[in-house]
Scaffold this active site. Structure first.
Site, short mmCIF file in Angstrom:
data_model
loop_
_atom_site.label_atom_id
_atom_site.label_comp_id
_atom_site.label_asym_id
_atom_site.label_seq_id
_atom_site.Cartn_x
_atom_site.Cartn_y
_atom_site.Cartn_z
N CYS A 1 49.39 44.89 -10.85
CA CYS A 1 50.40 44.70 -12.13
C CYS A 1 50.53 45.87 -12.78
O CYS A 1 51.31 45.88 -13.40
CB CYS A 1 49.73 43.87 -12.30
N PHE A 2 49.51 46.57 -13.11
CA PHE A 2 49.61 47.32 -14.22
C PHE A 2 49.21 48.37 -14.12
O PHE A 2 49.44 49.12 -14.63
CB PHE A 2 48.70 47.04 -15.24
#
Length: 882
Positions: A848-849
Site C-alpha cells: 500500500c505504501f
C-alpha cells in the site's frame, strides 16, 4: 490595436448609441408618464421630479423601448415644449381611491376609448370597470377629447378602485414604494429612508408566494415594471441627497439577491426585464466599472442564459421546456459586445505586461451566459436553415447587424487569444512552471468555438488555426482542466492534444474515487475462487456503490488496502483474458492483445462475464491501475462506435487480412474468370464442425467478381469482427457504461483516445524497468544510501532478468507494469526500510505504501539468495506482503 479602437467596437457602439437617441417626438405625444403626487397636494405639479446639481433629471422614464431619458428640469421647460406642439393636450386623471394622479399627453382627436386603454396599460384596471368623469359628467368612449372640451391642465376623475384589478395589493404596495422614493428624491422632511426597504421586502415575499405559475406572465413583476419602480430606484441611486445612494444600492442588491434565493427558477428568469432596466439605466449614468452595474449585469447574465429570446412574449415555451420572456436579441447583444471588449483589452494587456494578467472569471462567465440565448435565437430563425454564409456581404433576413457583428467579435477575440497562446509557448520554454494568468483561456476558446459553429467555414478556421498552439493547448488542459467543466468540445479534436492531455480529459469522464472507507464496496475473496467470487461481487453490485471505490481483502490473509486492490485487479484481469476461459482470444501477431472470442457461448454465462469484464476494466482505469492488458484495434474501435477497415484486422486475423489483400490486388480479368471460386458466404468453425453463413440473402448464389470484390471483403470483415461478436461487445460496453454513467460517455471515452493511449493507461509502460529510474525514485528509512546493503541490493537488481525485476516490482508495489511515465508516474516514491528481523528471514513488503523491508544481511551472497526466492513468479505474488 485594442478592441475598443477596432472597427467592430466602433460599429457596435455607434449602432446602439443611435438606437438610444432615435426618439420620435410623435411617440412622446402618445406615451404615458406615471408620476406619483402627494395625496394632499391640491394642484399637482406636472413635472414634480427633482433636478440634480447639474440640472439633469435622474428619473429615466419608460418612454421608449430603449429608455431614452427625456428629463425636464422645470415646469417652464415643459410649458415651452407644449407651446412647440400646439396640438398636444396635457391633462390629469386623479384616482378617487388612492389620491394618485396620472399625467397624460394626448391629441384633440384622440378618443376617450384610447385614453381608457392607456389607463388600463399602466394600472391594470379593466376598461369595462373604468369611468372617466369631467365637470360632473361621464365621458363617452366614441367622443374625442376636443368634443369633450378637454383642454390643457384639465382635471379628470377615474371612477374605479385598485381593488378591482387582479392584484390590488401589489399595485398599492409598489405605488407606495415609488411614492416614497419620489419624496426622498425631493428631499422632503420627515420621510424615513428605513421605510423603503420593508415595502420592497413585502413585495418580494408577495411575488414569491403568488408568481409560481410558469405558464402565465409573472403579474407582480409586470406591475413592478409598469409603475416604473426600477427607474425610481435608479433615480434614488443618482440622487444627491445624503443617504439616498446607499439606500438605493442596498435596495437593488436586495432585489437581486432575494430574487435569486426566494423565487423558483422560472420566475427568477422572469426578473430579467427588471434587471435589464437596472443595467440600462445605471449603465447610462454610471461608469462601466461601477460595482452595482457589474452586479446587475452579472445577475442579468444568470437570468437570461436559459431563456428563449427574440421570438415569443409568452413566459414559458412548452415545446422546448425553457422559459421565455420579453427580452430581445437587441437587448442582449450590447452586453456581449461590451464583455468581448473587456476580454480583448485584458488579453492585449497580458501580452504587453510582464505581470500575470488574466481575464476575469466573472467576465468570462457572463460572456458565456449572454452568448447562449443569443446563439439559440440566431439558430432558431427559419430563414437560415443551416450555417450562415461568410463573408457576410448582403442583408440578412433577421438580426442582420447582430449576426455580422458577432462574426467580427469572434475574429477579433480569437486573434487576441491566439497571440496570447503564442506568447505562452515562449514563456513555457523559458520558465516551464510559471503561471502567466492563463486560467480562463479554455473557457474563452469554448465560447469562441460556439460562435464559430454558426457560420460556414468558421469552425474549420477555428480548429485549423488552433493547430499551431498544440503545445500551449495541452499545457492549459493539464494545468487548468477540472471536473466541474465540460471539455467534450476539445475531445472531438483529439489530434490537437498530446497523450497526457487526452488522458487527463478522458479520466475526468470516469467517476472520482473516494477516500471514505464507509462508502467503499467491500470484497472478501478466496484466491482459489478468484474469478467466480469476483464475478459475484462486481456483477451483482449496484453501480453507484462501485463508483464510490473498492475495498479488497483476500480470505485468510491479513493484508488490506490499496496494494491488495492493485494485486486483485492484476490477477482478475489475467483470468478474464486468459484464453483458456474462452472469453477472449489473443491476437496471433501480438499475444498481448485480445479480442472477444466469437465462440465464447460455450459458457452459458459468457455474456454476463463480458458485462463483468466491462465493469472491471472501467474500474481499473478509474483507480489508475495498470493491469498488463492490451485491446486489439478492431475491439477498441467498436467500443468507440467506429467502423472497421481492412487495415484494422491485421493483428487479430493475419490470415484473413492477407487473403483479403490478395483478392483486392488480383488482376480483374483473373477474378472475372472465377479463379477465386468464391461466393458471398463465410465458413466458420462452431463446436468442432464447419458451418456456412451467407453474408446476405442468397449470397451463396452470388459469385465474387472484380466489380463486387470490395463489397465482399467489407462484408467478410463486418461478419468476422462485428456481427459474430456483437453481443459480446455490447455486453462489455454496457458493463463499462455502468461505471461511467451512460452509454454516450462510454463511447466518447474510447472515441477520444488513440489505441496507443489506451495501451499506456491499461497496460502501462512497454519499456523494460530502468534500474537507474527505480533507484532515483527510492528513499531509505534506517539505511543510508552509502550502506553496503543498499549497494548490494541495487547491484543484484541490475543483474536480474527483465521478468525477475517485474516480479520484484510486483512484490514491492503490487504493480507488474509501470505507468508510461515510469516510476515518476506512481502516486509516491518507493521506500526501503531497515527491519529488525532475523537475517534468516526473507524480505517483506507493505504494498500500500510502496515499502520493501529487509534486515541488514551480512553479505551480498545472503541477500542475493533471499531476493532470488521472492523473484520467482509463484512466490512473489502475496508472499510476505502487507
Amino acid at each position: 490595436m485594442s478592441f475598443r479602437d477596432s472597427p467592430a467596437f466602433d460599429f457596435v457602439h455607434q449602432r446602439f448609441k443611435r438606437k438610444l437617441e432615435d426618439f420620435d417626438d410623435d411617440d412622446l405625444s402618445s406615451e404615458l408618464t406615471f408620476v406619483r403626487m402627494r395625496k394632499d397636494d391640491p394642484n399637482p405639479n406636472p413635472n414634480p421630479l427633482p433636478s440634480t446639481a447639474s440640472g439633469n433629471n435622474p428619473f429615466l422614464t419608460r418612454q421608449h423601448p430603449h429608455f431614452q431619458s427625456r428629463a425636464s428640469t422645470s415646469t417652464s421647460t415643459q410649458d415651452a415644449a407644449l407651446l412647440s406642439y400646439p396640438n398636444r393636450i396635457q391633462f390629469f386623471v386623479r384616482m378617487i381611491s388612492g389620491g394618485n394622479t396620472l399625467v397624460l399627453h394626448g391629441k384633440p382627436d384622440d378618443t376617450v376609448k384610447f385614453i381608457h386603454e392607456k389607463i388600463q396599460s399602466v394600472t391594470g384596471i379593466p376598461m369595462i370597470e373604468q369611468r372617466l368623469i369631467y365637470r360632473g359628467r361621464q365621458l363617452q368612449w366614441d367622443h374625442t377629447l376636443a368634443e369633450c372640451m378637454i383642454k390643457n391642465d384639465a382635471g379628470l376623475h377615474l371612477v374605479g378602485r385598485m381593488r378591482s384589478t387582479e392584484h390590488p395589493q401589489a399595485w398599492q404596495l409598489v405605488d407606495d414604494l415609488v411614492s416614497t422614493i419620489y419624496r426622498l428624491c425631493k428631499g422632503e422632511k420627515g420621510v424615513c429612508l428605513k421605510s423603503v426597504k420593508p415595502k420592497l421586502i413585502e413585495f418580494l415575499n408577495m411575488t414569491a408566494k403568488n408568481d409560481v405559475d410558469r405558464d402565465h406572465p409573472a403579474p407582480h413583476l409586470n406591475i413592478f415594471l409598469s409603475l416604473c419602480a426600477p427607474a425610481a430606484l435608479v433615480m434614488l441611486y443618482m440622487s444627491p441627497h445624503e443617504g439616498n445612494r446607499e439606500c438605493a444600492e442596498e435596495l437593488i442588491r436586495h432585489f437581486i439577491d432575494s430574487s435569486r434565493d426566494m423565487l423558483p427558477k422560472p420566475i427568477y428568469s422572469q426578473c430579467a426585464p427588471v434587471v435589464l432596466e437596472f443595467c440600462k439605466l445605471i449603465g447610462r449614468t454610471a461608469p462601466h466599472d461601477d460595482p452595482l452595474y457589474n452586479l446587475c449585469r452579472g445577475s442579468l447574465a444568470s437570468m437570461v442564459e436559459d431563456l428563449r429570446i427574440g421570438r415569443s412574449l409568452r413566459n414559458y415555451d412548452n415545446s422546448c421546456n425553457k422559459p421565455v420572456t420579453n427580452i430581445a436579441v437587441e437587448d442582449i447583444f450590447p452586453f456581449v459586445a461590451e464583455l468581448a471588449s473587456l476580454l480583448s483589452d485584458t488579453l492585449v494587456s497580458s501580452m504587453e505586461s510582464s505581470d500575470s494578467i488574466s481575464p476575469s472569471p466573472c467576465d468570462v462567465n457572463n460572456f458565456a451566459a449572454f452568448l447562449r440565448p443569443l446563439r439559440a435565437a440566431i439558430k432558431d430563425q427559419p430563414d437560415f436553415g443551416g450555417l450562415i454564409p461568410t463573408p457576410i456581404r448582403y442583408s440578412l433576413p433577421c438580426y442582420s447587424d447582430e449576426i455580422k457583428l458577432l462574426y467580427i467579435l469572434f475574429l477579433e477575440v480569437f486573434e487576441k487569444v491566439q497571440m496570447c497562446l503564442d506568447k505562452m509557448e515562449g514563456d513555457l520554454v523559458i520558465e516551464e512552471t510559471e503561471d502567466g494568468g492563463w486560467d480562463q483561456y479554455l473557457a474563452i476558446l469554448k465560447e469562441l468555438r460556439g460562435i464559430a459553429k454558426l457560420y460556414q467555414g468558421a469552425e474549420d478556421f477555428f480548429w485549423v488555426n488552433l493547430k499551431r498552439n498544440k503545445v500551449s493547448l495541452s499545457y492549459l488542459i493539464l494545468r487548468y482542466a477540472t471536473r466541474d467543466e465540460d471539455y467534450k468540445w476539445i475531445l472531438e479534436h483529439k489530434e490537437l492534444l498530446d497523450f497526457e492531455s487526452r488522458r487527463h480529459l478522458v479520466m475526468m469522464l470516469l467517476p472520482e474515487t473516494k477516500d471514505e472507507y464507509e462508502e467503499l464496496h467491500e470484497m472478501l475473496i478466496d484466491r482459489s475462487q478468484l474469478l467466480a467470487e469476483s464475478f459475484e461481487y462486481i456483477t451483482r453490485a449496484d453501480p453507484d456503490m462501485l463508483r464510490g471505490g473498492l475495498f479488497m481483502e483476500f480470505k485468510y490473509e491479513e493484508a488490506t488496502g490499496p496494494g491488495v486492490l492493485r494485486e486483485w485487479f492484476f490477477l482478475v484481469c489475467r483470468e478474464i483474458f486468459n484464453p483458456q476461459n474462452a472469453l477472449f482470444v489473443a491476437c496471433p501477431n501480438d499475444r498481448r492483445r485480445f479480442f472477444p472470442n466469437p465462440a465464447s457461448k460455450v459458457d452459458p454465462l459468457h455474456l454476463e462475464y463480458f458485462y463483468f469484464a466491462g465493469r472491471v476494466i472501467a474500474l481499473a482505469l478509474m483507480h489508475k491501475i495498470q493491469v498488463g492488458i492490451l485491446f486489439d484495434r478492431a475491439f477498441f474501435l467498436q467500443l468507440g462506435g467506429n467502423n472497421i477497415s481492412l487495415e484494422d484486422i491485421k493483428d487479430a486475423d493475419p490470415y484473413l487480412y492477407s487473403s483479403c489483400k490478395k483478392i483486392l490486388d488480383m488482376d480483374p480479368l483473373t477474378v472475372d474468370q472465377d479463379a477465386l471460386g468464391l461466393t458471398f458466404v463465410r465458413e466458420i468453425e462452431e463446436l468442432g464442425s464447419m458451418k456456412v453463413v451467407e453474408l446476405f440473402a442468397d449470397g451463396k448464389n452470388i459469385v465474387v467478381n472484380s466489380r463486387n470484390r470490395e463489397e465482399y471483403v467489407e462484408l467478410l470483415i463486418q461478419h468476422r469482427f462485428v456481427t459474430s461478436v456483437a453481443e459480446q461487445v455490447n455486453h462489455f460496453a454496457r458493463g463499462f457504461a455502468d461505471i461511467v454513467g451512460e452509454e454516450k460517455i462510454q463511447k466518447l471515452f474510447f472515441k477520444s483516445l488513440e489505441l496507443e493511449d489506451l495501451d499506456g493507461m491499461l497496460h502501462g509502460s512497454e519499456s523494460s524497468v530502468s534500474v537507474e529510474d527505480w533507484k532515483a525514485h527510492t528513499e531509505y528509512n534506517g539505511y543510508w544510501e552509502t550502506d553496503p546493503q543498499i549497494y548490494w541490493f541495487w547491484k543484484i537488481v541490475g543483474e536480474m532478468t527483465s521478468e525477475q525485476r517485474k516480479v520484484l516490482l510486483f512484490f514491492w508495489t503490487s504493480l507488474k507494469h509501470l505507468p508510461v511515465e515510469g516510476f515518476e508516474g506512481l502516486a509516491s516514491k518507493l521506500y526501503i526500510y531497515k527491519s529488525n528481523d532475523s537475517v534468516d528471514l526473507l524480505p517483506s513488503s507493505h504494498t500500500c505504501f510502496y515499502r520493501l523491508c529487509f534486515p541488514a544481511y551480512p553479505s551480498m551472497a545472503v541477500m542475493q539468495e533471499r531476493l532470488n526466492i521472492i523473484t520467482q513468479d509463484h512466490v512473489g505474488c502475496s508472499f510476505g506482503t502487507w
